[in-house]
Design an enzyme around this catalytic site. Structure first.
Site, PDB file in Angstrom:
ATOM      1  N   GLY A   1       5.167  11.630  -9.946  1.00 40.68           N
ATOM      2  CA  GLY A   1       4.980  13.072  -9.879  1.00 40.68           C
ATOM      3  C   GLY A   1       5.685  13.722  -8.720  1.00 40.68           C
ATOM      4  O   GLY A   1       6.051  14.891  -8.798  1.00 40.68           O
TER       5      GLY A   1
ATOM      6  N   ARG B   1      -0.327  22.367 -12.872  1.00 44.03           N
ATOM      7  CA  ARG B   1      -0.230  22.400 -14.328  1.00 44.03           C
ATOM      8  C   ARG B   1       1.262  22.404 -14.693  1.00 44.03           C
ATOM      9  O   ARG B   1       1.739  23.229 -15.476  1.00 44.03           O
ATOM     10  CB  ARG B   1      -0.972  23.604 -14.917  1.00 44.03           C
TER      11      ARG B   1
ATOM     12  N   GLY C   1       3.198  20.315 -16.393  1.00 40.82           N
ATOM     13  CA  GLY C   1       3.537  20.108 -17.801  1.00 40.82           C
ATOM     14  C   GLY C   1       4.744  19.216 -18.024  1.00 40.82           C
ATOM     15  O   GLY C   1       5.561  19.481 -18.917  1.00 40.82           O
TER      16      GLY C   1
ATOM     17  N   ASN D   1       1.874   7.145 -19.289  1.00 43.78           N
ATOM     18  CA  ASN D   1       0.988   8.230 -18.870  1.00 43.78           C
ATOM     19  C   ASN D   1       0.312   8.838 -20.097  1.00 43.78           C
ATOM     20  O   ASN D   1       0.944   9.577 -20.856  1.00 43.78           O
ATOM     21  CB  ASN D   1       1.799   9.289 -18.116  1.00 43.78           C
TER      22      ASN D   1
ATOM     23  N   SER E   1      -2.369  12.832 -18.295  1.00 46.11           N
ATOM     24  CA  SER E   1      -2.114  14.143 -17.711  1.00 46.11           C
ATOM     25  C   SER E   1      -2.925  15.189 -18.461  1.00 46.11           C
ATOM     26  O   SER E   1      -2.926  15.208 -19.693  1.00 46.11           O
ATOM     27  CB  SER E   1      -0.630  14.503 -17.801  1.00 46.11           C
TER      28      SER E   1
ATOM     29  N   ASN F   1      -5.376   9.451 -12.681  1.00 49.30           N
ATOM     30  CA  ASN F   1      -4.618  10.695 -12.677  1.00 49.30           C
ATOM     31  C   ASN F   1      -5.474  11.796 -12.042  1.00 49.30           C
ATOM     32  O   ASN F   1      -6.498  11.519 -11.423  1.00 49.30           O
ATOM     33  CB  ASN F   1      -4.235  11.061 -14.117  1.00 49.30           C
ATOM     34  N   THR F   2      -5.059  13.043 -12.207  1.00 46.20           N
ATOM     35  CA  THR F   2      -5.805  14.178 -11.665  1.00 46.20           C
ATOM     36  C   THR F   2      -7.057  14.456 -12.488  1.00 46.20           C
ATOM     37  O   THR F   2      -7.197  13.991 -13.617  1.00 46.20           O
ATOM     38  CB  THR F   2      -4.924  15.437 -11.647  1.00 46.20           C
TER      39      THR F   2
END
Length: 342
Positions: A62, A111, A113, A171, A174, A245-246
């Protein structure tokens, strides 16, 4: 020095600051300056996934989405670097603003994307880099690819990055790509994992080496859901899991400026949730798969906490934004001070 640099960078918008930081770290790498600015972490070699890591503290995906600063990050003392998330085709990501600092909480909301220049650009940057350490490549699906066809995008990326990656991260967690997190559950997960494993076996025969596959999961699952994911990963023969992840939660940032922005929350507020996920995974996996822990590491002690919870490696991102390269040495030293595990 980083404190001064951060003060200047934080006067800019978060995304402008991010882009400038990548440019500066990349330039420092090309000139060989970055290693002069940071103390070399203590040697703490570890063997995981059949790979040799000089230390267990890595850069999370990221930060360098396109692989534009691999050599620069490689000179800062990280034990490994993960770049991406990258998709088959370039895409702009979500509309701006889409990145928000919450300095009172040592946190970030994004965010983005999966904004990136596409897998071909990333591979060109990887092949131009001089870095020869452990390099993970994080892959995702394009925004306009239906979730039902997501496996196609993952396989396209896996085919392309396989020869150049030390390991590949898939991933599926997300929160900023609609429907993506549904791939963590049930038949969708099993079908994806089966397709990945079959392609991994074919690529291993073609290239003469087996590149490990890691699955990156979210911190927002129940313990029961996490246990089911763990079982599915073992059954499918995956090689590692990255937790986490977040988060979509907002504990710890309620009432703060930008605290109610949509997107994934990272940094200090996600630490306990991520560490809990690591503990649940460790209990379910029983050492059958290594865990790479990410989420909320803003002090060296937090990295040690993840290792003590059952992780083999850790990754930092938001903590690096707030504390700079000194956090790498701090984390390595804290892990080195832990009692040795058999």
């Amino acid at each position: 020095m980083y404190t001064l640099a951060r003060q200047l960078l934080f006067k800019l918008s978060p995304e402008t600051s991010h882009e400038l930081s990548i440019d500066l770290i990349g330039a420092g790498g090309r000139l060989g300056l970055n290693r002069l600015l940071t103390p070399e972490p203590a040697s703490l070699p570890v063997s995981v996934l059949g790979l040799e890591f000089p230390n267990p503290v890595g850069l999370a995906a990221g930060l360098d989405k396109n692989g534009d600063a691999i050599d620069g990050f490689g000179q800062l003392g990280f034990g490994f670097i993960e770049i991406g998330t990258v998709t088959p085709r370039p895409q702009p990501g979500n509309p701006k603003p889409r990145l928000f600092r919450l300095p009172q909480a040592n946190a970030i909301i994004n965010r983005m994307g999966f904004n990136n220049h596409g897998v071909d650009h990333l591979l060109a940057r990887v092949r131009a880099a001089k870095y020869r350490g452990v390099l993970g490549i994080n892959i995702g699906k394009n925004f306009d690819t239906p979730v039902e066809r997501a496996v196609d995008d993952y396989l396209i990326c896996l085919d392309k990055v396989y020869a150049d990656a030390s390991y590949v991260t898939v991933n599926v967690s997300s929160p900023n790509t609609p429907g993506l997190r549904s791939l963590q559950f049930g038949d969708s997960l099993k079908q994806l994992l089966e397709a990945l494993r079959q392609r991994q076996e074919a690529l291993a025969l073609r290239h003469g080496r087996r590149v490990p596959l890691a699955i990156k999961i979210a911190p927002d699952m129940t313990d029961e859901e996490t246990a089911l994911v763990a079982a599915a990963l073992v059954e499918a023969g995956m090689d590692a899991v990255i937790a986490t992840n977040t988060t979509l939660g907002r504990e710890g940032v309620e009432g703060l400026p930008h605290g109610d922005e949509a997107g994934g929350l990272s940094g200090a507020p996600v630490r306990e949730k991520s560490t809990h996920t690591v503990k649940v995974l460790a209990g379910e996996l029983g050492g059958r798969l290594p865990i790479i822990a990410a989420g909320g590491i803003t002090e060296g002690a937090h990295a040690a906490e993840k290792i003590a919870a059952g992780a083999s490696l850790v990754q930092i991102y938001s903590g690096f934004i707030y504390k700079g390269p000194a956090l790498i040495r701090e984390a390595v030293d804290a892990i080195a001070a832990l009692p040795r595990r058999n």
